[in-house]
Write an enzyme that holds these catalytic residues in place. Structure first.
Site, PDB file in Angstrom:
ATOM      1  N   PHE A  55       0.830  -1.200   0.163  1.00 14.25           N
ATOM      2  CA  PHE A  55       0.093   0.171  -0.139  1.00 14.25           C
ATOM      3  C   PHE A  55       0.940   1.386   0.104  1.00 14.25           C
ATOM      4  O   PHE A  55       1.105   2.029   0.760  1.00 14.25           O
ATOM      5  CB  PHE A  55      -0.995   0.073   1.286  1.00 14.25           C
ATOM      6  CG  PHE A  55      -2.371  -0.517   1.038  1.00 14.25           C
ATOM      7  CD1 PHE A  55      -3.000   0.117  -0.155  1.00 14.25           C
ATOM      8  CD2 PHE A  55      -2.913  -1.437   1.735  1.00 14.25           C
ATOM      9  CE1 PHE A  55      -4.330  -0.442  -0.235  1.00 14.25           C
ATOM     10  CE2 PHE A  55      -4.239  -1.914   1.655  1.00 14.25           C
ATOM     11  CZ  PHE A  55      -4.905  -1.289   0.832  1.00 14.25           C
ATOM     12  N   HIS A  56       1.470   1.391  -1.121  1.00  8.21           N
ATOM     13  CA  HIS A  56       2.194   2.825  -1.325  1.00  8.21           C
ATOM     14  C   HIS A  56       1.270   3.852  -1.707  1.00  8.21           C
ATOM     15  O   HIS A  56      -0.046   3.691  -1.581  1.00  8.21           O
ATOM     16  CB  HIS A  56       3.395   2.770  -2.074  1.00  8.21           C
ATOM     17  CG  HIS A  56       3.102   2.320  -3.654  1.00  8.21           C
ATOM     18  ND1 HIS A  56       2.969   3.199  -4.611  1.00  8.21           N
ATOM     19  CD2 HIS A  56       3.124   1.137  -4.138  1.00  8.21           C
ATOM     20  CE1 HIS A  56       2.709   2.642  -5.841  1.00  8.21           C
ATOM     21  NE2 HIS A  56       2.747   1.642  -5.615  1.00  8.21           N
ATOM     22  N   MET A  57       1.576   4.961  -2.080  1.00  8.68           N
ATOM     23  CA  MET A  57       0.711   6.160  -2.213  1.00  8.68           C
ATOM     24  C   MET A  57      -0.331   5.954  -3.337  1.00  8.68           C
ATOM     25  O   MET A  57      -1.282   6.436  -2.917  1.00  8.68           O
ATOM     26  CB  MET A  57       1.627   7.466  -2.707  1.00  8.68           C
ATOM     27  CG  MET A  57       0.857   8.683  -2.836  1.00  8.68           C
ATOM     28  SD  MET A  57       0.081   9.272  -1.256  1.00  8.68           S
ATOM     29  CE  MET A  57       1.727  10.021  -0.714  1.00  8.68           C
ATOM     30  N   ALA A  94      -2.722   3.108  -2.174  1.00  9.04           N
ATOM     31  CA  ALA A  94      -3.504   3.610  -1.020  1.00  9.04           C
ATOM     32  C   ALA A  94      -4.589   4.722  -1.219  1.00  9.04           C
ATOM     33  O   ALA A  94      -5.684   4.738  -0.889  1.00  9.04           O
ATOM     34  CB  ALA A  94      -2.720   4.179  -0.070  1.00  9.04           C
ATOM     35  N   GLU A 139      -2.275  -2.353 -10.335  1.00  9.73           N
ATOM     36  CA  GLU A 139      -0.879  -2.577 -10.593  1.00  9.73           C
ATOM     37  C   GLU A 139      -0.498  -3.780 -11.164  1.00  9.73           C
ATOM     38  O   GLU A 139      -1.177  -4.813 -10.873  1.00  9.73           O
ATOM     39  CB  GLU A 139      -0.103  -2.549  -9.283  1.00  9.73           C
ATOM     40  CG  GLU A 139      -0.111  -0.998  -8.805  1.00  9.73           C
ATOM     41  CD  GLU A 139       0.945  -0.594  -7.545  1.00  9.73           C
ATOM     42  OE1 GLU A 139       1.519  -1.490  -7.247  1.00  9.73           O
ATOM     43  OE2 GLU A 139       1.066   0.921  -7.650  1.00  9.73           O
TER      44      GLU A 139
END
Length: 87
Positions: free
Chosen positions: A14-16, A19, A87
């Protein structure tokens, strides 16, 4: 209240960006949406809360939805996470 155990599968966790996708999607529901991870509860409608959780790829989380549209929120949360958050 409904909940589901899920495994985060996208490579960067959960990166930017993921998230943000998740928090924005959950924000359209009136119910409370919480991510339970490592013994803590995080507001899934808050980008900063999700980032602060430091949830990495392969982590087991529980998504808990409580309120009027809880089933719809959990269904979308499940779909987003299982699809790798785009992704």
């Amino acid at each position: 209240m409904v909940s589901k155990q899920l495994t985060l599968t996208n490579a960067q966790g959960f990166h930017m960006r993921p998230a943000s996708v998740f928090a924005t999607a959950m924000g359209k529901y009136s119910c409370d949406v919480t991510i339970k991870f490592n013994g803590n509860d995080y507001n899934a409608k808050s980008l900063l809360n999700i980032i602060a959780a430091c949830i990495k790829c392969g982590s087991e989380i529980e998504v808990v939805c409580s309120g009027a549209d809880e089933n719809e929120a959990l269904a979308e949360a499940t779909q987003l996470i299982e699809s790798g958050l785009g992704e």
